[in-house]
Scaffold this active site. Structure first.
Site, short mmCIF file in Angstrom:
data_model
loop_
_atom_site.label_atom_id
_atom_site.label_comp_id
_atom_site.label_asym_id
_atom_site.label_seq_id
_atom_site.Cartn_x
_atom_site.Cartn_y
_atom_site.Cartn_z
N ASP A 78 -5.00 -16.76 3.75
CA ASP A 78 -5.98 -17.39 2.69
C ASP A 78 -6.77 -18.31 3.64
OD1 ASP A 78 -3.49 -18.72 3.05
OD2 ASP A 78 -3.46 -19.65 1.18
N TYR A 120 0.96 -1.24 0.08
CA TYR A 120 -0.10 0.09 0.02
C TYR A 120 0.95 1.29 -0.12
CZ TYR A 120 -5.06 -0.14 0.27
OH TYR A 120 -6.41 -0.02 0.11
N LYS A 146 1.29 -14.22 5.58
CA LYS A 146 1.61 -15.20 4.52
C LYS A 146 2.93 -15.60 4.71
CE LYS A 146 0.06 -17.56 0.80
NZ LYS A 146 -1.08 -18.52 0.84
N ASP A 168 -6.72 -4.64 4.60
CA ASP A 168 -7.82 -4.12 3.67
C ASP A 168 -8.76 -5.04 3.09
OD1 ASP A 168 -8.77 -1.64 2.12
OD2 ASP A 168 -7.76 -2.72 0.46
#
Ligand code: NAD
Length: 332
Positions: free
Chosen positions: A204, A124, A171, A228
């Site tokens: 995920d 971002y 992750k 987000d």
């Protein structure tokens, strides 16, 4: 003594929800002197920038702003006003509660979780370039300072709000440096908060669990991009973007805003749900130390939604933005 608050109506449907939120705040009796300020594409002609210096100065002075959403045109040179504000005021913690209100039709009941999203780093940060005309590159930047302060904020928040568990979202199995550092720091900091349960989850897998067992989660601490995406997912779990507020907290100020965008498809139609903006104003009152006014707004919203008589279109009703705000004021 009056509080001074910068009020940025935003564009699209922003001015409609911010007018509603302002009216509800005023009905609580808390004395607020609003400083009107502008931002968005319409400012470019007048000031040469979507974020005029006057607006930045006002927030610098008041330290607190209530803000409507601002349109960010895709794929143009227009830099996001929201990202610029987060950088200018170092608003590193984006707090996004997602809670079910009885009366809103959702797949789940009793969801009450909070996403604490890092707000200044990650993909971002917008550090990207065209390497050549067929190759684009974006840098995922994490710093130790950035990870430490957001994770500490999440644990302090959990303690302050009487919450039980913090989950670090990552992750790290794939991005061993960036997400790996985030996870290592989370594990270290968690040891200092023995009263709060801690676990971590790969983003995920967590998204799947969230849509099957959202009740398993309490406080989620996330790097910027996952935060987000996951917070919009959680907004969907509790009934949509119209219901979810946010706080952007930094060392140099705090900005409160609904998480939804400027909803250009319904702008000017007076049918946008102002709940997210009103709840953002309630978070702002709590931040100012007006906890009981904040709680009474939340209670009033709960009452109006549970009664189910005056609801906006997205909640299955026919009421206008203004009718809903008036019903909340009546319930206060
Ligand atoms: P959006 O949130 O504006 O709208 C998505 C859909 O949800 C639309 O159909 C809209 O009508 C509906 N919706 C949103 N809020 C609602 C509410 N309160 N009540 C009822 N329906 C609601 O998302 P988008 O269309 O992707 O974005 C529009 C613009 O807003 C874009 O330019 C985007 O960059 C910008 N944006 C700004 C902010 C911000 O200022 N903080 C946040 C997100 C998006």
């Amino acid at each position: 003594m009056a509080y001074h608050v910068t009020l940025i109506p935003g564009d699209g449907s922003g001015p409609e929800v911010i007018a509603a939120a302002k009216k509800v705040v005023e009905a609580t009796g808390v004395d607020i002197q609003w400083e009107m300020a502008e931002a968005g594409a319409a400012m470019i002609e007048k000031f040469g920038t979507p974020l005029p210096d006057e607006t930045i100065e006002s927030i610098r002075k008041t330290g607190v702003a209530l803000k409507g959403p601002i349109t960010t045109p895709v794929g143009t040179g227009f830099r996001s006003v929201n990202v610029a504000l987060r950088k200018t005021f170092d608003l590193y913690a984006n707090v996004r509660p997602a809670k079910t209100y009885p009366g809103v039709i959702t797949k789940f009941e009793n969801i009450d979780l909070v996403i604490v999203r890092e707000n200044t780093e990650d993909l971002y940060a917008g550090i990207e370039r065209m390497v050549d005309e067929d190759t684009a590159e974006s840098i995922k930047l994490f710093t130790r300072k950035g990870c430490e302060r957001i994770i500490r904020y999440a644990f302090d928040f959990a303690v302050r709000e009487g919450r039980k568990k913090v989950t670090a979202v990552h992750k790290a199995n794939i991005m061993k440096c960036t997400d790996g550092m985030f996870l290592d720091i989370a594990r270290e900091i968690a040891k200092k908060y023995p009263q709060i349960q801690f676990n971590d989850s790969i983003v995920d897998a967590m998204c799947m669990r969230l849509v099957m067992h959202p009740e398993d989660y309490d406080v989620l601490v996330c790097p910027n991009l996952y935060g987000d995406i996951v917070s919009d997912l959680c907004a969907g779990l509790v009934g949509g973007l119209g219901l979810t507020p946010s706080a952007n907290i930094g060392v140099n100020g705090a900005i409160f805003e609904p998480i939804h965008g400027s909803a250009p498809d319904i702008a000017g139609q007076h049918k946008i749900n102002p709940t997210a903006a009103i709840l953002s104003a309630s978070l702002m009152l709590a931040h100012l130390g007006e906890g009981s006014a904040a709680a009474s707004i939340e209670k009033a919203i709960e009452t109006v939604i549970a009664e189910g008589k005056i609801l906006t279109v997205d909640m299955g009703g026919t009421a206008s933005t203004e009718d809903f705000a008036d019903a909340v004021i009546a319930a206060l």
